[in-house]
Design a protein around this motif. Structure first.
Motif, mmCIF file in Angstrom:
data_model
loop_
_atom_site.group_PDB
_atom_site.id
_atom_site.type_symbol
_atom_site.label_atom_id
_atom_site.label_comp_id
_atom_site.label_asym_id
_atom_site.label_seq_id
_atom_site.Cartn_x
_atom_site.Cartn_y
_atom_site.Cartn_z
ATOM 1 N N GLY A 1 0.789 -1.227 0.000
ATOM 2 C CA GLY A 1 0.000 0.000 0.000
ATOM 3 C C GLY A 1 0.816 1.268 0.000
ATOM 4 N N ALA A 2 0.105 2.388 -0.187
ATOM 5 C CA ALA A 2 0.726 3.705 -0.239
ATOM 6 C C ALA A 2 0.906 4.270 1.168
ATOM 7 N N ASP A 3 1.729 5.318 1.276
ATOM 8 C CA ASP A 3 1.927 5.985 2.566
ATOM 9 C C ASP A 3 0.720 6.843 2.943
ATOM 10 N N LEU A 4 0.014 7.305 1.924
ATOM 11 C CA LEU A 4 -1.126 8.210 2.105
ATOM 12 C C LEU A 4 -2.106 7.944 0.977
ATOM 13 N N CYS A 5 -3.394 7.898 1.284
ATOM 14 C CA CYS A 5 -4.386 7.605 0.262
ATOM 15 C C CYS A 5 -5.329 8.791 0.070
ATOM 16 N N VAL A 6 -5.734 9.022 -1.167
ATOM 17 C CA VAL A 6 -6.677 10.081 -1.511
ATOM 18 C C VAL A 6 -7.952 9.439 -2.033
ATOM 19 N N THR A 7 -9.084 9.895 -1.533
ATOM 20 C CA THR A 7 -10.353 9.327 -1.953
ATOM 21 C C THR A 7 -10.646 9.646 -3.415
ATOM 22 N N GLU A 8 -11.609 8.926 -3.981
ATOM 23 C CA GLU A 8 -12.248 9.398 -5.203
ATOM 24 C C GLU A 8 -12.825 10.782 -4.896
ATOM 25 N N TYR A 9 -13.098 11.571 -5.931
ATOM 26 C CA TYR A 9 -13.548 12.921 -5.610
ATOM 27 C C TYR A 9 -15.039 12.978 -5.270
ATOM 28 N N PHE A 10 -15.319 13.771 -4.227
ATOM 29 C CA PHE A 10 -16.699 14.100 -3.881
ATOM 30 C C PHE A 10 -17.157 15.212 -4.824
ATOM 31 N N ARG A 11 -18.188 14.948 -5.608
ATOM 32 C CA ARG A 11 -18.750 15.987 -6.472
ATOM 33 C C ARG A 11 -19.540 16.960 -5.605
ATOM 34 N N VAL A 12 -19.176 18.231 -5.665
ATOM 35 C CA VAL A 12 -19.780 19.225 -4.776
ATOM 36 C C VAL A 12 -20.507 20.286 -5.600
ATOM 37 N N HIS A 13 -21.797 20.500 -5.284
ATOM 38 C CA HIS A 13 -22.610 21.529 -5.922
ATOM 39 C C HIS A 13 -23.717 21.900 -4.932
ATOM 40 N N PRO A 14 -24.543 22.890 -5.232
ATOM 41 C CA PRO A 14 -25.527 23.338 -4.232
ATOM 42 C C PRO A 14 -26.451 22.257 -3.699
ATOM 43 N N ASP A 15 -26.760 21.243 -4.492
ATOM 44 C CA ASP A 15 -27.677 20.190 -4.033
ATOM 45 C C ASP A 15 -26.965 18.904 -3.612
ATOM 46 N N SER A 16 -25.652 18.935 -3.547
ATOM 47 C CA SER A 16 -24.909 17.699 -3.306
ATOM 48 C C SER A 16 -24.916 17.305 -1.834
ATOM 49 N N ARG A 17 -24.735 16.019 -1.612
ATOM 50 C CA ARG A 17 -24.489 15.464 -0.294
ATOM 51 C C ARG A 17 -23.268 14.558 -0.412
ATOM 52 N N LEU A 18 -22.600 14.321 0.682
ATOM 53 C CA LEU A 18 -21.414 13.473 0.628
ATOM 54 C C LEU A 18 -21.779 12.077 0.137
ATOM 55 N N ASP A 19 -21.108 11.638 -0.921
ATOM 56 C CA ASP A 19 -21.378 10.326 -1.501
ATOM 57 C C ASP A 19 -21.104 9.237 -0.458
ATOM 58 N N MET B 1 -12.229 16.857 -2.980
ATOM 59 C CA MET B 1 -13.462 17.484 -3.457
ATOM 60 C C MET B 1 -13.257 18.032 -4.868
ATOM 61 N N MET B 2 -14.376 18.125 -5.599
ATOM 62 C CA MET B 2 -14.353 18.757 -6.907
ATOM 63 C C MET B 2 -15.631 19.578 -7.075
ATOM 64 N N GLY B 3 -15.493 20.837 -7.458
ATOM 65 C CA GLY B 3 -16.638 21.714 -7.653
ATOM 66 C C GLY B 3 -16.171 23.139 -7.839
ATOM 67 N N ASN B 4 -17.134 24.068 -7.974
ATOM 68 C CA ASN B 4 -16.762 25.470 -8.177
ATOM 69 C C ASN B 4 -17.630 26.448 -7.391
ATOM 70 N N ASP B 5 -18.633 25.934 -6.669
ATOM 71 C CA ASP B 5 -19.526 26.795 -5.904
ATOM 72 C C ASP B 5 -18.971 26.961 -4.494
ATOM 73 N N ILE B 6 -18.589 28.181 -4.138
ATOM 74 C CA ILE B 6 -17.877 28.404 -2.877
ATOM 75 C C ILE B 6 -18.688 27.974 -1.655
ATOM 76 N N PRO B 7 -19.935 28.422 -1.483
ATOM 77 C CA PRO B 7 -20.677 27.975 -0.289
ATOM 78 C C PRO B 7 -20.799 26.462 -0.197
ATOM 79 N N SER B 8 -20.982 25.812 -1.336
ATOM 80 C CA SER B 8 -21.115 24.352 -1.328
ATOM 81 C C SER B 8 -19.801 23.685 -0.946
ATOM 82 N N LEU B 9 -18.682 24.178 -1.481
ATOM 83 C CA LEU B 9 -17.378 23.616 -1.152
ATOM 84 C C LEU B 9 -17.063 23.802 0.332
#
Length: 330
Positions: free
Chosen positions: A18-36, A56-64
């Motif tokens: 295994g790796a020393d550190l793992c990164v999740t798949e990206y959480f798609r973030v938008h105004p109506d999103s919830r954590l997958d 995380m991935m998205g562009n809406d500041i309040p949602s991020l």
């Protein structure tokens, strides 16, 4: 990597070091999103014994900001913003690598997240959207927001995974940034890992596709850096890995033909190391049953000869990660 390095794959990878550190798949973030919930499970059920970064991935500041604060309530080592995904359906929505076309917007997003996030905050980026000259404009923005880590994939978004990696831009980031920089792009073997570290001066490596082809790569890099003999798996061990991968990622409730199709995606990465002519991949692409899939795998891999370390062909995918010398998007 999205839809690839999920919880079952993480569980499997731990068997091989295994790796020393793992990164999740990206959480798609938008105004109506919830954590997958499936991605969140890789955090709450983390089988690796290593720190996990929530991407995380998205562009809406309040949602991020909302998503980041929610993720902070879970056992994550850092929050990461993806500015590197080159998939057209993503960048056309001005997310992932698409944000590199709007440095001012990136500046605003990073400022809001840096203020909101109380744990380490990191960024994964490419060197530009279609022109790497923008990288000189982006580096001061990254430096201004006190990032705890910057990962740089040394291609533009439009280059996808087709071009050579421009490691000189990663070296520029190393020289310019006050935080550690991790190098990403075509780290596919022990020797390329050492070469990229020497070329860039990076503090670590991010590895993605190569971990699918060769789950031993993290262990091999550690062995090399400790001047120990490097473990070389045999054909039969690779066959056993493919069998374990099938059991780990294929849902028995899903019809067999769909399971086989899913495994073909993984074999795209694995086949390069099996034989040089491409015949193995050609044969695998044509099977439709589990029996035929493993018959072909057995024909090429049921032997005790070592499998050589070969570079990956250019292919597409997105992010598992590691720290001191270990993980990549492509």
């Amino acid at each position: 990597m999205q839809d690839v390095t999920d919880l079952p794959f993480w569980q499997l990878l731990t068997r091989y070091g295994g790796a020393d550190l793992c990164v999740t798949e990206y959480f798609r973030v938008h105004p109506d999103s919830r954590l997958d919930p499936d991605i969140l499970a890789s955090i709450t059920k983390n089988p690796t014994g290593r720190p996990v970064v929530a991407q995380m991935m998205g562009n809406d500041i309040p949602s991020l900001v909302r998503a980041a604060k929610e993720l902070e309530q879970h056992p994550v080592a850092a929050i990461d913003l993806n500015l590197g995904c080159p998939v057209p359906v993503v960048y056309r929505k001005c997310a992932g690598g698409g944000l590199l076309r709007d440095p001012e917007r990136v500046d605003s997003i990073l400022g809001a997240l840096r203020e909101a996030v109380t744990i380490p905050f990191t960024v994964k980026t490419r060197i530009g959207f279609d022109d790497p000259s923008v990288f000189e404009q982006m580096l001061p923005i990254y430096a201004r927001h006190s990032l705890d880590l910057l990962t740089v994939h040394g291609r533009t978004v439009k280059e996808m995974y087709r071009s050579e990696v421009h490691y000189e831009y990663i070296a520029r980031a190393v020289a310019a940034m006050p935080c550690p920089v991790v190098a990403n792009g075509n780290v596919s073997s022990v020797h390329s890992a050492e070469e990229v570290l020497n070329l860039t001066g990076a503090r670590g490596l991010m590895i993605g596709r190569a971990a699918i082809r060769n789950p031993w790569i993290f262990q091999q890099i550690r062995q090399h850096r400790r001047s120990e003999p490097i473990y070389q798996p045999t054909g039969r061990e690779v066959l056993e890995y493919i069998q374990a991968l099938y059991e780990a990622v294929c849902d028995p409730q899903v019809r067999e033909t769909s399971q086989v199709q899913k495994m073909k995606k993984y074999l795209t990465y694995i086949s390069d190391g099996v034989e040089p002519t491409g015949q193995f991949q050609h044969s695998i692409r044509r099977v439709i049953t589990k029996a035929d899939f493993f018959r072909i795998c057995g024909e090429y891999l049921d032997h005790d000869s070592p499998i050589p370390h070969v570079p990956l062909r250019m292919a597409t995918a997105v992010g598992v990660a590691a720290g001191s010398a270990n993980s990549d998007e492509g």
